[in-house]
Enzyme design. Sequence first.
Site, PDB file in Angstrom:
ATOM      1  N   HIS A 107       0.796  -1.226   0.000  1.00 54.66           N
ATOM      2  CA  HIS A 107       0.000   0.000   0.000  1.00 54.66           C
ATOM      3  C   HIS A 107       0.829   1.277   0.000  1.00 54.66           C
ATOM      4  CE1 HIS A 107       0.750   0.018   4.368  1.00 54.66           C
ATOM      5  NE2 HIS A 107       0.290   1.248   4.394  1.00 54.66           N
ATOM      6  N   ASP A 108       2.040   1.245   0.554  1.00 53.40           N
ATOM      7  CA  ASP A 108       2.883   2.437   0.595  1.00 53.40           C
ATOM      8  C   ASP A 108       3.992   2.418  -0.462  1.00 53.40           C
ATOM      9  OD1 ASP A 108       1.646   4.003   2.492  1.00 53.40           O
ATOM     10  OD2 ASP A 108       2.800   3.216   4.177  1.00 53.40           O
ATOM     11  N   LYS A 114       5.695   5.583  -1.786  1.00 53.05           N
ATOM     12  CA  LYS A 114       6.616   6.383  -0.975  1.00 53.05           C
ATOM     13  C   LYS A 114       8.060   6.265  -1.448  1.00 53.05           C
ATOM     14  CE  LYS A 114       3.922   6.785   3.268  1.00 53.05           C
ATOM     15  NZ  LYS A 114       3.850   6.528   4.730  1.00 53.05           N
ATOM     16  N   HIS A 135       1.561   9.721  -2.868  1.00 56.59           N
ATOM     17  CA  HIS A 135       2.078   8.353  -2.884  1.00 56.59           C
ATOM     18  C   HIS A 135       1.039   7.282  -3.258  1.00 56.59           C
ATOM     19  CE1 HIS A 135       0.538   7.882   1.314  1.00 56.59           C
ATOM     20  NE2 HIS A 135       0.580   6.587   1.051  1.00 56.59           N
ATOM     21  N   HIS A 190      -6.466   3.697  -0.732  1.00 54.31           N
ATOM     22  CA  HIS A 190      -6.432   3.363   0.697  1.00 54.31           C
ATOM     23  C   HIS A 190      -6.437   4.595   1.604  1.00 54.31           C
ATOM     24  CE1 HIS A 190      -2.021   3.994   0.234  1.00 54.31           C
ATOM     25  NE2 HIS A 190      -2.020   4.172   1.544  1.00 54.31           N
ATOM     26  N   HIS A 191      -6.319   5.799   1.031  1.00 53.93           N
ATOM     27  CA  HIS A 191      -6.439   7.020   1.834  1.00 53.93           C
ATOM     28  C   HIS A 191      -7.726   7.790   1.545  1.00 53.93           C
ATOM     29  CE1 HIS A 191      -2.910   7.305   4.347  1.00 53.93           C
ATOM     30  NE2 HIS A 191      -2.119   6.974   3.338  1.00 53.93           N
ATOM     31  N   ASP A 217      -4.177   0.367   8.451  1.00 55.46           N
ATOM     32  CA  ASP A 217      -3.119   1.375   8.337  1.00 55.46           C
ATOM     33  C   ASP A 217      -3.198   2.361   9.498  1.00 55.46           C
ATOM     34  OD1 ASP A 217      -1.064   2.924   7.305  1.00 55.46           O
ATOM     35  OD2 ASP A 217      -2.361   3.979   5.871  1.00 55.46           O
TER      36      ASP A 217
END
Length: 287
Positions: free
Chosen positions: A148-149, A152, A177, A201-202, A230
């Site tokens: 998911h990250d 970054k 990201h 996801h954000h 998260d």
Amino acid sequence: MIPPVSLFGHDRQILQRLQRRDRYALLLYVFFGAVIVVAGEAAAINLSMVDRYGFMPLLLRGVIYLLLTLSLWMLLLRANRRLVTGLMAEKRRGYESILHAYDSALSLKDTYTGGHGRRVAHYTRLIAESMGLQETEVDSVSEAALLHDLGKIAIPDHILTKPERLTIDEFAVVQNHPAIGAEILQSMPSLRRHATAVRHHHERFDGSGYPDGLCGADIPLAARIIAVADAFDALSSNRSYRHGVSVDRALDEITQVAGSHFDPKVVAVITRKLARDALFAAHAEMP
């Protein structure tokens, strides 16, 4: 220690389809083989072979034919499955190397981010299993959580590892990201199916999230689950600029924003006593 994330739900589906196909092939063979044998026996009876040799030798001949050829079919189908399983295992090793390379790359940029992905994948699996999702869906959402990250990687180090809180402009850079991660995954056929979950996801349940401002059920379920996992890990883990809160405090804070930030159904799952106990035990074992 964190248990290994179970992966490759897509491969498991392929193997299950092969097994079903093999069962159908065997059933069809038995049916048509029985028809052929019965027809052969009827012809032999009409030709008066029973009078010369008796009924049992003819019947035994048909049974032996069915058993021998059925055994051969089973061996061939089993060998076929073993070959496919071996090919999938080889694919799995390549897939694992991609995920480990990603995790190692993030860990080089930011030690917290690397470990964070593994923890979020673990919490995501607990939530997905508690929601009663199919095993392949649980595997898939766990894989997406591990990635998911990914975006970054493109965030400048001085922002990603800044020991103080980010400025508004710096946070705007970090907000890129999810979209960056989704673009990276879209370019990789073996991981493309996770791009949507990573991109969203954000997002927030009330539509105030990013990058696309989706709300409610428009946000993919995998992304809604990852968002809660998260947040739980972010709240309960130590950061360079603050200490993590207790598990109970983290869950209480998440509950307060259910319906605005997070899907209430997902929050209800994570806050149930069974899930709370499981998360507490898992968290206590993690570094």
